[in-house]
Write a protein that holds these residues in place. Sequence first.
Motif, PDB file in Angstrom:
ATOM      1  N   TYR A 125       0.828  -1.208   0.000  1.00 21.10           N
ATOM      2  CA  TYR A 125       0.000   0.000   0.000  1.00 21.10           C
ATOM      3  C   TYR A 125       0.866   1.263   0.000  1.00 21.10           C
ATOM      4  N   ILE A 126       1.907   1.251   0.831  1.00 21.11           N
ATOM      5  CA  ILE A 126       2.797   2.418   0.897  1.00 21.11           C
ATOM      6  C   ILE A 126       3.411   2.684  -0.469  1.00 21.11           C
ATOM      7  N   PHE A 127       3.819   1.617  -1.156  1.00 25.22           N
ATOM      8  CA  PHE A 127       4.464   1.768  -2.464  1.00 25.22           C
ATOM      9  C   PHE A 127       3.489   2.303  -3.510  1.00 25.22           C
ATOM     10  N   VAL A 128       2.308   1.675  -3.639  1.00 26.24           N
ATOM     11  CA  VAL A 128       1.389   2.069  -4.722  1.00 26.24           C
ATOM     12  C   VAL A 128       0.793   3.448  -4.479  1.00 26.24           C
ATOM     13  N   ASP A 167      -7.256  15.869   2.647  1.00 30.11           N
ATOM     14  CA  ASP A 167      -8.112  14.740   2.296  1.00 30.11           C
ATOM     15  C   ASP A 167      -7.419  13.420   2.617  1.00 30.11           C
ATOM     16  N   THR A 168      -6.140  13.314   2.339  1.00 29.13           N
ATOM     17  CA  THR A 168      -5.395  12.085   2.612  1.00 29.13           C
ATOM     18  C   THR A 168      -5.308  11.828   4.109  1.00 29.13           C
ATOM     19  N   TYR A 211     -12.347  13.704  -3.784  1.00 26.96           N
ATOM     20  CA  TYR A 211     -11.183  13.185  -4.503  1.00 26.96           C
ATOM     21  C   TYR A 211     -11.305  11.676  -4.594  1.00 26.96           C
ATOM     22  N   TYR A 212     -10.623  11.095  -5.553  1.00 22.42           N
ATOM     23  CA  TYR A 212     -10.694   9.653  -5.722  1.00 22.42           C
ATOM     24  C   TYR A 212      -9.314   9.139  -6.081  1.00 22.42           C
ATOM     25  N   ASN A 213      -8.726   8.393  -5.160  1.00 22.99           N
ATOM     26  CA  ASN A 213      -7.389   7.873  -5.351  1.00 22.99           C
ATOM     27  C   ASN A 213      -7.230   6.629  -4.491  1.00 22.99           C
ATOM     28  N   LEU A 214      -6.061   6.008  -4.522  1.00 32.17           N
ATOM     29  CA  LEU A 214      -5.860   4.759  -3.791  1.00 32.17           C
ATOM     30  C   LEU A 214      -6.066   4.922  -2.288  1.00 32.17           C
ATOM     31  N   SER A 215      -5.771   6.099  -1.751  1.00 32.14           N
ATOM     32  CA  SER A 215      -5.976   6.301  -0.308  1.00 32.14           C
ATOM     33  C   SER A 215      -7.460   6.354   0.047  1.00 32.14           C
ATOM     34  N   ILE A 243      -9.587  -2.444  -2.097  1.00 25.71           N
ATOM     35  CA  ILE A 243      -8.875  -1.181  -1.894  1.00 25.71           C
ATOM     36  C   ILE A 243      -8.167  -0.748  -3.172  1.00 25.71           C
ATOM     37  N   LEU A 244      -7.548  -1.695  -3.870  1.00 26.87           N
ATOM     38  CA  LEU A 244      -6.717  -1.357  -5.024  1.00 26.87           C
ATOM     39  C   LEU A 244      -7.504  -0.893  -6.250  1.00 26.87           C
ATOM     40  N   VAL A 245      -8.827  -1.089  -6.267  1.00 31.47           N
ATOM     41  CA  VAL A 245      -9.614  -0.595  -7.409  1.00 31.47           C
ATOM     42  C   VAL A 245      -9.950   0.890  -7.283  1.00 31.47           C
ATOM     43  N   HIS A 246      -9.567   1.505  -6.170  1.00 27.33           N
ATOM     44  CA  HIS A 246      -9.824   2.939  -5.985  1.00 27.33           C
ATOM     45  C   HIS A 246      -8.753   3.758  -6.713  1.00 27.33           C
TER      46      HIS A 246
END
Length: 291
Positions: free
Chosen positions: A15-18, A38-39, A119-123, A165-168
């Motif tokens: 998770y930290i890497f991606v 937001d993060t 916002y829409y991102n991996l986090s 989680i990874l599809v975000h």
Amino acid sequence: MEREQLLLLITTPLYIFVIGLEIVLSNWNKWGLYTIKDTLTNLYLMLLNMGLDIAMRFIIAFSALQFMYEHRIFNLEHNWLYWVGLALGIDFLYYWLHWADHYCRLFWAVHVTHHSSEYYNLSTGFRSSVFEPLYRFIFYLPLPLLGFDVLDIMFLHSALQIYGILVHTQRVRHLPRFLEYVLVSPSHHRVHHGSNIKYLDKNMGMTLIIWDRMFGTFQEEDPNEPVVYGLTKNPEDRGPVNIVFHEWKNIWTDLKKPVGFITKLKYIIMPPGWSHDGSTQTSSQLRNQKK
């Protein structure tokens, strides 16, 4: 529990890497996918959810699931069919948990935090529904009754969440067509996070999209209608307390209206947006009005 600890040791650096890579690429290419506030909110909600989840596992969830396992109908052999059946069972029951989160306002008041970011991102995958551990285990009670071991259920639920989680992400546009027919893709889940009327309450699956296709909640991402992330009415106060409790405040406001008991009850159990006088509308009503 050892398997879950191993899963945590593997996924944390992943998770930290991606997420780190997506942040770097976003800043480098000026995509504007992340803000610090937001993060940090995503991290804050994740920590609240994680703390409650751990407490619930020890206090109620494990005991309730174990009780059902002790009264199981079948004794299942731990072979590959067992694990496939368990994965399908978890994903199927999660679909209905997620459906309830969107179609019952009481549950939506919990789940709304996950959709509250513009916002829409991996986090965003870590922007957790804080109080969901209080009732999530109830939806999984049929699994130990059928003979699936409680620790296996908890482990595989955690493992399947990795994919959820990874599809975000906005940076993966589409998977190969045959995969998109079966699996939840980033495109499918972008739709799920849209506040566009067309996209509201669609694509509930965590790993498999087949449940949405079967039960009428599937919606393709329309290239002519870009996804608008967030809620149909975003809260003005983005403080750490209001971001968790703002929909509970809205429910309380509706319960103070001079209406009968049944109407008050409907303000709790009907889909979000329901009102006795039509002053607000559900997603289905909004779509019908748009036709």
